[in-house]
Write an enzyme that holds these catalytic residues in place. Sequence first.
Site, short mmCIF file in Angstrom:
data_model
loop_
_atom_site.label_atom_id
_atom_site.label_comp_id
_atom_site.label_asym_id
_atom_site.label_seq_id
_atom_site.Cartn_x
_atom_site.Cartn_y
_atom_site.Cartn_z
NE ARG A 180 -4.58 15.28 1.54
CZ ARG A 180 -5.29 15.45 0.37
NH1 ARG A 180 -6.08 14.26 -0.05
NH2 ARG A 180 -5.25 16.49 -0.24
CG HIS A 239 -5.75 5.82 5.34
ND1 HIS A 239 -5.83 7.14 5.92
CD2 HIS A 239 -5.22 6.06 4.24
CE1 HIS A 239 -5.17 8.03 5.36
NE2 HIS A 239 -4.86 7.64 4.08
CE1 TYR A 279 7.61 -9.80 -6.31
CE2 TYR A 279 7.40 -7.62 -7.03
CZ TYR A 279 7.48 -8.71 -7.06
OH TYR A 279 6.79 -9.11 -8.64
#
Length: 753
Positions: A34, A80, A125
């Site tokens: 990570r 993921h 968007y």
Amino acid sequence: MTNTETVADFETQPLREFTERAYLDYSMYVILDRALPSVADGLKPVQRRIVYAMSELGLSAASKHKKSARTVGDVLGKFHPHGDSACYEAMVHMAQPFTYRYPLIDGQGNWGSPDDPKSFAAMRYTEARLTPYAKVLLAELGQGTVDWVPNFDGALEEPERLPARLPNILLNGGSGIAVGMATDIPPHNLREVVDACVHLLDHPDAATDDLCKFVSGPDFPSAAEIVTPAEELRAVYERGHGSVRARACYEYERENTQIVITSLPHQVAGSKVMEQIAAQMHGRKLPMVEDLRDESDHESPVRVVLQLRSRRVDVDRVMEHLFATTDLERSYRIHLNVIALDGRPRVLSLRELLAEWLRFRTETVRRRLAWRLDKVENRLHVLEGLLTAYLNIDEVIAIIREEDEPKPVLMERFGLTDAQAEAILELRLRHLAKLEEMKIRAEQGDLERERDELRATLGSEGKLRELVKSELQADAESHGDGRRSPLVVRGAARAMDETELMPSEPVTVVLSEKGWVRAAKGHDVDPAGLSYKAGDGYLGHAYGRSNHPAVFLDTTGRAYAVVAHQLPSARSQGEPLTRRFTPPDGARFEAVLADEPDAGYVLASDTGYGFVVRFRELISRNRAGKAVLTVPEGGRPLPPVRLMEGEALEGAEVAVASSDGRLLVFSLADLPEMPRGKGNKLIGIPPERVKSREEVVVALTLLPAGAGLRVTAGGTGKVLAAAALDPFRAPRGRRGVYLPQGLRRVTGLAPAG
């Protein structure tokens, strides 16, 4: 079921062991999966999965943009299994040109701004595709260069790392906080890093100092200057950790009397800088700045304007103050902590980091060449079988027409392998023309030459290094650019002190007999005519500037200082100095001074000792002041006398008068300059007479060369011409000569003429 049987069905262990193991597992997950990037491709797992998922969706630099939500959905669903917001934010960072030096994602829509990087639009968007630079991470993915591992549910496979053709770990850098460790790698210039890699390939024993000739420092996406000295940067790259300072760039437009800030340090928001400057203006800490404006636009992404009050302002000093007190100068931590090729986190020096990556790159190229060699040899094997078929085309056709299982017959008849026989059976009729035989022979010749080249390269470490070097140089030519963050030698920034920040206005500092003080604007004030409290009156005054310190002397020879603008206005009756200072018990304030730092004064006590001191030596920030003049017990200081300036100081003399009516005139050059102390003997009064106070010094003054002396005795006075002073002239420390009868009760001395 008995209790014994129930317990036997479960594993038991001490809570301490369980928590230690669980926390260790969690720590390793955070470190390896990570927080820390891999030295190979410079990516964290989430970044790697985003880039790989986009390539699988066909979102290359030549394709159309697709909704970011589509990419995030694929990443979460296939590779993921974590939160969508964190995944999308990682994707946004890779698309922001002000965050990444070489962005991996080409975004369309609102992807944030330098002022507010988190102001990006929702993923429904925005649209995205990969940049041309991302190709250096993906181009060799399907060529046997990487290991593949199962995804989280075992349904798919994902690359363990990407086959980066460039050291992305240094080019884009990265940061992360793990358990017990962190990483902070700044971005660097592609061409500089490639030059260092090429040098290391040619000179495997090169040290970090040698590589720093190519990698001179970080190269941030912004054009702010890097002001860390070169020797400090070399030390950082040698250790693998340290810090680097970046400073904003500015221009001074003299005709408009304004400072224009044209670039900001990496990840510094212009809005925050303006808030910091505005706060100082509101707090009256930037009196020389009249206005602050943000004139940034599309053509000038950073244009912060500071309107100055006049052209007399020291622009460089103002900016130096802002560098020290705002984010216009920022320090960045460097910690080259990465996941090395052995899978362990390590802090590496610049040389170790590049050497580690070059080992990865060399092995990647070796695997690619071996994969290609295998493909070429397999194809040559198939072509050999096809040529056999063309040479025996009639018999091959007859076997295919007549036999139910032609493959084993062909293999036995012509000595073919299974792959060759399969290739013959898959031939189309149109490929049985004579022209196809010529094409096969031409392809066979090309592949044989390629096979020989591949074998030669794989068999020679030198040729392999040359191939790696040529590919690095080609990619640097394709994707490299010039340095954005110039390296400039600058001095350390220093904030202005209070005296520099205040406007310089003339003031008159007035001291009363009872030790009350006030300051009046201007020098045209009548200090003695001001109103005083009952029982109090005028003692002294000094002309100074509002941003300069005023110095007060007490009867013990201690000096105290305060900036003039901090004093109460002369409209009131002031305040007692004891509110600001803590003089010794029984001490009274006797004099006030305000002057330039280099101005000189003669300090003396009535015991007949004194010296010359500079005004700067009288300044103290301590409430208890500082001991300047040592006054013997029973003595008291005389009013300080200012030295003349310029030519008037040459040949100047000191005139000293005692209460016994004696006068001594000696050269000022005989009086030493000291920062503090008792001083030297001015006039030779016997010690026993001083101790009993029978005779003390009552007056002291300075005489310019050729000047006469006005002697005041009670209510009368007389001027002694310069020639008339000859009888009184003697070396310093002598007894002096009696003044004429009628002038022996001296109350004052002053130069005349």
